[in-house]
Design a protein around this motif. Structure first.
Motif, mmCIF file in Angstrom:
data_model
loop_
_atom_site.group_PDB
_atom_site.id
_atom_site.type_symbol
_atom_site.label_atom_id
_atom_site.label_comp_id
_atom_site.label_asym_id
_atom_site.label_seq_id
_atom_site.Cartn_x
_atom_site.Cartn_y
_atom_site.Cartn_z
ATOM 1 N N GLU A 51 -30.214 -62.544 -0.676
ATOM 2 C CA GLU A 51 -29.944 -63.729 -1.485
ATOM 3 C C GLU A 51 -29.367 -63.368 -2.846
ATOM 4 O O GLU A 51 -28.584 -64.130 -3.415
ATOM 5 N N MET A 52 -29.731 -62.209 -3.420
ATOM 6 C CA MET A 52 -29.262 -61.866 -4.763
ATOM 7 C C MET A 52 -27.852 -61.292 -4.783
ATOM 8 O O MET A 52 -27.276 -61.098 -5.851
ATOM 9 N N GLU A 66 -24.180 -64.516 0.871
ATOM 10 C CA GLU A 66 -24.681 -65.337 1.980
ATOM 11 C C GLU A 66 -23.719 -66.498 2.256
ATOM 12 O O GLU A 66 -23.496 -66.852 3.420
ATOM 13 N N ARG A 67 -23.163 -67.092 1.217
ATOM 14 C CA ARG A 67 -22.218 -68.201 1.416
ATOM 15 C C ARG A 67 -20.986 -67.731 2.190
ATOM 16 O O ARG A 67 -20.491 -68.439 3.079
ATOM 17 N N PHE A 68 -20.463 -66.555 1.832
ATOM 18 C CA PHE A 68 -19.284 -66.032 2.528
ATOM 19 C C PHE A 68 -19.583 -65.825 4.011
ATOM 20 O O PHE A 68 -18.765 -66.159 4.878
ATOM 21 N N ILE A 69 -20.750 -65.256 4.300
ATOM 22 C CA ILE A 69 -21.129 -65.040 5.699
ATOM 23 C C ILE A 69 -21.301 -66.387 6.395
ATOM 24 O O ILE A 69 -20.885 -66.575 7.542
ATOM 25 N N GLY A 70 -21.914 -67.344 5.702
ATOM 26 C CA GLY A 70 -22.097 -68.678 6.261
ATOM 27 C C GLY A 70 -20.776 -69.367 6.563
ATOM 28 O O GLY A 70 -20.622 -70.023 7.603
ATOM 29 N N ASN A 71 -19.805 -69.207 5.676
ATOM 30 C CA ASN A 71 -18.489 -69.794 5.915
ATOM 31 C C ASN A 71 -17.830 -69.168 7.143
ATOM 32 O O ASN A 71 -17.184 -69.856 7.945
ATOM 33 N N TRP A 72 -17.995 -67.846 7.275
ATOM 34 C CA TRP A 72 -17.445 -67.159 8.455
ATOM 35 C C TRP A 72 -18.138 -67.643 9.724
ATOM 36 O O TRP A 72 -17.487 -67.881 10.745
ATOM 37 N N LEU A 73 -19.453 -67.811 9.645
ATOM 38 C CA LEU A 73 -20.195 -68.293 10.813
ATOM 39 C C LEU A 73 -19.785 -69.713 11.189
ATOM 40 O O LEU A 73 -19.673 -70.043 12.374
ATOM 41 N N ALA A 74 -19.558 -70.546 10.168
ATOM 42 C CA ALA A 74 -19.142 -71.924 10.447
ATOM 43 C C ALA A 74 -17.802 -71.953 11.172
ATOM 44 O O ALA A 74 -17.559 -72.823 12.025
ATOM 45 N N ALA A 75 -16.937 -70.983 10.848
ATOM 46 C CA ALA A 75 -15.630 -70.896 11.510
ATOM 47 C C ALA A 75 -15.709 -70.188 12.854
ATOM 48 O O ALA A 75 -14.780 -70.303 13.669
ATOM 49 N N ASP A 113 -35.452 -71.208 3.063
ATOM 50 C CA ASP A 113 -34.690 -72.427 3.345
ATOM 51 C C ASP A 113 -33.318 -72.390 2.676
ATOM 52 O O ASP A 113 -32.318 -72.824 3.269
ATOM 53 N N GLU A 114 -33.253 -71.860 1.457
ATOM 54 C CA GLU A 114 -31.971 -71.775 0.761
ATOM 55 C C GLU A 114 -31.040 -70.765 1.445
ATOM 56 O O GLU A 114 -29.834 -71.001 1.549
ATOM 57 N N SER A 115 -31.599 -69.642 1.893
ATOM 58 C CA SER A 115 -30.777 -68.660 2.605
ATOM 59 C C SER A 115 -30.230 -69.237 3.903
ATOM 60 O O SER A 115 -29.057 -69.028 4.253
ATOM 61 N N LEU A 116 -31.051 -69.959 4.631
ATOM 62 C CA LEU A 116 -30.596 -70.570 5.881
ATOM 63 C C LEU A 116 -29.449 -71.548 5.627
ATOM 64 O O LEU A 116 -28.477 -71.602 6.396
ATOM 65 N N LYS A 117 -29.539 -72.300 4.531
ATOM 66 C CA LYS A 117 -28.456 -73.236 4.200
ATOM 67 C C LYS A 117 -27.168 -72.489 3.869
ATOM 68 O O LYS A 117 -26.092 -72.854 4.346
ATOM 69 N N ARG A 118 -27.285 -71.457 3.029
ATOM 70 C CA ARG A 118 -26.083 -70.711 2.645
ATOM 71 C C ARG A 118 -25.460 -70.002 3.830
ATOM 72 O O ARG A 118 -24.237 -69.922 3.966
ATOM 73 N N LEU A 119 -26.302 -69.461 4.708
ATOM 74 C CA LEU A 119 -25.810 -68.724 5.875
ATOM 75 C C LEU A 119 -25.376 -69.646 7.009
ATOM 76 O O LEU A 119 -24.780 -69.170 7.990
ATOM 77 N N ILE A 124 -33.007 -66.489 11.025
ATOM 78 C CA ILE A 124 -32.648 -65.152 10.551
ATOM 79 C C ILE A 124 -33.381 -64.155 11.430
ATOM 80 O O ILE A 124 -34.581 -64.290 11.688
ATOM 81 N N ASP A 125 -32.656 -63.144 11.889
ATOM 82 C CA ASP A 125 -33.263 -62.190 12.820
ATOM 83 C C ASP A 125 -34.310 -61.318 12.140
ATOM 84 O O ASP A 125 -35.376 -61.066 12.717
#
Length: 350
Positions: A51-52, A66-75, A113-119, A124-125
């Motif tokens: 998260e940091m 985490e946001r960058f990874i989440g954006n990649w996952l969304a795509a 919860d915040e990490s799950l939203k960003r990702l 999370i494994d």
């Protein structure tokens, strides 16, 4: 690509783990996505974040990795089940993260919860504690007189760890995490958590990631032995000593965009005369072996008994390719003997 069992879990992970702490400062979203695509396509099924991140940490970029990874996952939603995703909850020390509060069951619930939203994922494994609440001998505190265990309130520390285990158990029961792990901890920390998990009926940690490289050997053999005997995956981070072992910082060089050009939260504590001298000798050994310095350092870490997967990173896909190729190498006995001679002269160069 070789795969190993992740501690006591059912997961099989690649011997290379993609570290992502450059995403958000040294790497753009497009570059991060390219690295993730390359990793998955090359057989890497293990990705680590926190998260940091990105590093160096600061308030404006907090959570961006985490946001960058989440954006990649969304795509690429079809790729979520193709890899094992790890992230970490930050401990105390950063005012802009939960007012610098320690890790607890309450902060785990909030941070997770915040990490799950960003990702942008439902689970999370492996959810990791980024560092202990107590002051531990990591981040330049491994030298004599940098820590004093007599100053730790042991009863309070154990109570805090018991509360953490309760929070982890609740997260597992809720299906938000599959497993959990440690980071930047010690043999005492490992065994105390194992005892508490046994006492409380909570699954034990499956992994620990600590700094480990040719220039930073303090975990071998004692902590790594504990990991092997207790079936906990050992995951080295910074196997290139923040890039020092590539030789790019020789003669006080600071290549544009390199990590050492950024302000470091703990300072450049690895930047010592002894570390540079040891690195110069490793560069000579790599030249004799006809491989790059990075490949020498990574191939050596891979061959340490007890290492499950090595966390690597890079700011370009080409750097990743060079680093990944190191895991196809097997260092010869003569090369290892040469390395041992340098270790004898420089067992703790920073």
């Amino acid at each position: 690509m070789q795969y190993n069992k992740l501690g006591s879990s059912e997961l099989q992970v690649s011997e290379v783990c993609l570290g992502t702490m450059t995403f958000g400062i040294q790497n753009t979203q497009q570059e991060a996505s390219e690295q993730l695509d390359y990793a998955i396509d090359s057989g890497i099924n293990f990705v680590d974040t926190a998260e940091m991140y990105p590093i160096p940490p600061n308030e404006p970029t907090y959570g961006d990795t985490e946001r960058f990874i989440g954006n990649w996952l969304a795509a690429n939603p079809h790729k979520r089940d193709k890899f094992v995703l790890m992230t970490k909850i930050a401990g105390g020390g950063l005012k802009y993260i939960r007012e610098a509060s320690n890790i607890s069951s309450a902060t785990i619930a909030l941070a997770l919860d915040e990490s799950l939203k960003r990702l942008q994922t439902d689970y999370i494994d492996v959810y990791q504690l980024h560092w202990p609440n107590r002051t531990s001998p990591h981040f330049a505190k491994h030298w004599p007189w940098r820590t004093n265990p007599l100053e730790t309130d042991l009863a309070k520390e154990r109570d805090g760890m018991r509360d953490i285990v309760a929070g982890i158990g609740a997260a597992i029961d809720a299906g938000k995490i599959r497993h959990w792990g440690l980071s930047d901890d010690t043999p005492w920390g490992i065994h105390t958590f194992l005892n508490l998990c046994n006492e409380m009926g909570v699954p034990k940690p499956v992994s620990i990631q600590n700094e480990f490289s040719l220039l930073h050997l303090k975990d071998w053999p004692y902590l790594i032995e504990s990991c092997v005997f207790e079936d906990i995956a050992y995951l080295p981070w910074s196997p290139l000593a923040t890039g020092l072992l590539t030789g790019k910082y020789a003669d006080d060089a600071r290549p544009k965009g390199s990590r050492w050009t950024f302000v470091q939260r703990q300072g450049l504590f690895r930047n010592t005369a002894e570390a540079h001298e040891a690195t110069a000798r490793y560069l000579e050994i790599a030249a004799r072996a006809n491989i790059t310095p990075a490949q020498l350092a990574l191939a050596w870490v891979k061959q340490v008994p007890g290492v499950t997967s090595t966390i690597i990173g890079g700011t370009t896909v080409d750097q990743l390719k060079e680093n990944v190729s190191a895991f196809e190498l097997c260092l010869g006995e003569d090369t290892k003997k040469q390395i041992n001679q340098v270790i004898k002269h420089f067992p703790a160069p920073f």
